[in-house]
Design an enzyme around this catalytic site. Sequence first.
Site, PDB file in Angstrom:
ATOM      1  N   ASP A 458      18.874  -4.741  24.276  1.00  0.00           N
ATOM      2  CA  ASP A 458      18.768  -6.207  24.009  1.00  0.00           C
ATOM      3  C   ASP A 458      19.088  -6.479  22.542  1.00  0.00           C
ATOM      4  O   ASP A 458      18.601  -5.547  21.579  1.00  0.00           O
ATOM      5  CB  ASP A 458      17.213  -6.764  24.340  1.00  0.00           C
ATOM      6  CG  ASP A 458      17.185  -8.050  24.112  1.00  0.00           C
ATOM      7  OD1 ASP A 458      17.991  -8.683  24.830  1.00  0.00           O
ATOM      8  OD2 ASP A 458      16.255  -8.420  23.100  1.00  0.00           O
ATOM      9  N   GLU A 511      24.086  -5.844  24.621  1.00  0.00           N
ATOM     10  CA  GLU A 511      24.096  -7.230  24.523  1.00  0.00           C
ATOM     11  C   GLU A 511      24.456  -7.573  23.425  1.00  0.00           C
ATOM     12  O   GLU A 511      23.819  -7.690  22.289  1.00  0.00           O
ATOM     13  CB  GLU A 511      22.600  -7.930  24.926  1.00  0.00           C
ATOM     14  CG  GLU A 511      22.776  -9.381  25.070  1.00  0.00           C
ATOM     15  CD  GLU A 511      21.611 -10.068  24.576  1.00  0.00           C
ATOM     16  OE1 GLU A 511      21.581 -11.295  24.724  1.00  0.00           O
ATOM     17  OE2 GLU A 511      20.849  -9.621  24.005  1.00  0.00           O
TER      18      GLU A 511
END
Length: 789
Positions: A458, A511
């Site tokens: 993330d 990401e």
Amino acid sequence: MTSKSKKSATEKNKSAKNKGGKKKTPAQAEPPQIEKEPTTAQVPATAPVPAPAPAPEAEVAVSPAVDAGDRERLLHGTHHDPHSVLGAHPVPGGVAFRAFRPYARSVTVVSGELRAELHDDGDGFFSGLLPLREVPEYRLLVAYEGNVHETADAYAFLPTLGDLDLHLIGEGRHEQLWQALGAHPTTHQGVTGTRFAVWAPNARGVRVAGSFNFFDGTGHPMRSLGATGVWELFVPGLGEGELYKFEITRPDGSRTLRADPMARRTEVPPATSSVVTASHHEWGDEEWLARRADRPVHEAPFSVYEVHLPSWRPGLTYRELAEQLPAYVRDLGFTHVELMPVAEHPFGGSWGYQVTGFYAPTARLGTPDDFKYLVDALHQAGIGVIMDWVPAHFPRDDWALAEFDGRPLYEHSDPLRAAHPDWGTLEFDFGRREVRNFLVANAVYWCEEFHIDGLRVDAVASMLYLDYSREPGQWTPNEHGGRENLDAVAFLQEMNATVYRRCPGVVTVAEESTAWDGVTRPTHLKGPSGFGGLGFGLKWNMGWMHDSLQYMSHEPVHRRYHHHEMTFSMVYAYSENYVLPISHDEVVHGKRSLVSKMPGDWWQQRANLRAYLGFMWAHPGKQLLFMGQEFAQGTEWSEVRGPDWWLLDPAYGAEPDHRGVRDLVRDLNTVYRDTPGLWQLDTDASGFQWIVGDAAEDNVLAFLRYDAEGNPLLAVSHLSPVVRHDYRLGVPEDVPAWHEVLNTDAARYGGGDVTRTDPVKPEATGWHGRPASIRLTLPPLATVWLRPA
């Protein structure tokens, strides 16, 4: 022992302690009273007891009591080596026994038939000098008000960490750090108990506090293991299920009670204690693991269903989810699930993206073994497990990582570098080797201990740039004057290299929302920027997601002006190994659900959605779809409510509309998995050819996908709400006929059923720069897939 020898030793002790007729102090108290037989419950012998002997005439016995300096440091939690003071130690005159047991009424040393009650020196200290030639094996009988507790002495044990562990920790290279630090039930020197170890280099002292000592760590000080900053203690008699924290004395003398950064199990939030645990799960996924690495992920089918476990079916535990989730995902044909973060987090509304327990699956749904059971069940159903992983930042909770030992430790020491500007959290100090080790080992931990098949990392962009969300003056350039966070780059490269080396078949997914060069390039290959690749296996294509959703949100009459938003992704489609994500981020916070983003009435919204999914599944790149979107849920996702499963209740009037979209997703996945042209050359430009990419006036996109053998699939998306008859498309001349294998306008999906069951044969009419062409009837707002008949 004879009464004569007992008397002789006692007299010598008294003489040495009271020479000159001075008044006795606690440090000059009476020697322990030694008895041959227990006076209370019989205590089993643990070993033969060495014969006591009178001290030599030339040797003057010393006081066994803890001296004033050590006593003060132990009371205030600032002793770095309590084992050098407490326990049993040879001294002139015999063996000194010292115990620190706050609230105890008495402490008795028991060794075989020997029984000696220690003198109460006050403040929880007990001591005694026994006329023994060497330290025996012994236990302590500790009497509290209302009960008597027998235990081995925690301060009689050697360290549980060896030199190699400490060397690797000091270098920041301990790839299985969780096996060294944290709390581990074990047998040490023949005694069962739990070993505790924690990294706290700035601490003046560390003590273990838990349910076993009423969270008062006074009597359980840990020892410092040299320059590594690691503190260690083996506590005999403790086992699984005990709650604990570390009581840390900061450099300024204040104390803080902290959860274990390496805890592998936690209490259910909002409680914050760590829990001693050991795994007993027996894996049944050997076949899955054996074939996981047979084919690189970027050359394999990879269709992902994103799940927030606490809300997929609210109220279900890991084991209850294991009875439902694998069957549901397998029925829909997805190859993988992606779990939003499962590591422990204090606030459910963060969805797991603000982690406090990096090594512990959230206790909200069960134990670590329960989570293993779920992963095992998914594997046995043929479904891979990707897990969201959050190494970019952590929350400021004062019982967790923030200023863990009184100074910035896991976070950067520069406040401008430490504070995350968007989320009110703290960023990790990626330049500190022990912090990198904590995170790299954590990535390995989930893959090795929980058999996780991939990590979706993330917020990579926030890690890579020093000026991320920062204004001028709020950040400092790197040593080359640039904005790149060189420490974060090195960390990501090390993490990826380590995971791929240790865990065959595992994939890492970034990401990353910028145009950083080489996110999925190997770490040893440098690019135009001068950096080696970050080493990820896949990268989320945020540009495709943004552009395509922007296009689909327009009324069809306006789409001609935005046609480039659907074609631009092919300009850079092979710059990285991409995943096409329709994730939770796109269906919350006012962004509306996927079907609600679509224009038009209810029929057109669903038709747009179906056409979009057909385009997405055919586009180069892997695909990811968030839960609830597979059946056209109309409301935004809520972590409290979860998906609106009632929409699929046969008693609900519009149930066929939602079931139709779900049936389409199932068929998309089925045809996708059976068609290598849709995944085999996802990262190779030879696997894609435009038929027509500039038909903006018609809102038509048509392209070919090829597998490694040259077999094509023709995908045509028509994004206008009209039927187009005899629409001519150029095609390869070597295909004698084309057969429709999927049409999102089919009646069973809720469409108008403008479909074709018979093959369509090419004509020798050149079109779109090709020698042959076919004429199709294009359904409204639909995607059609055709294969050679």
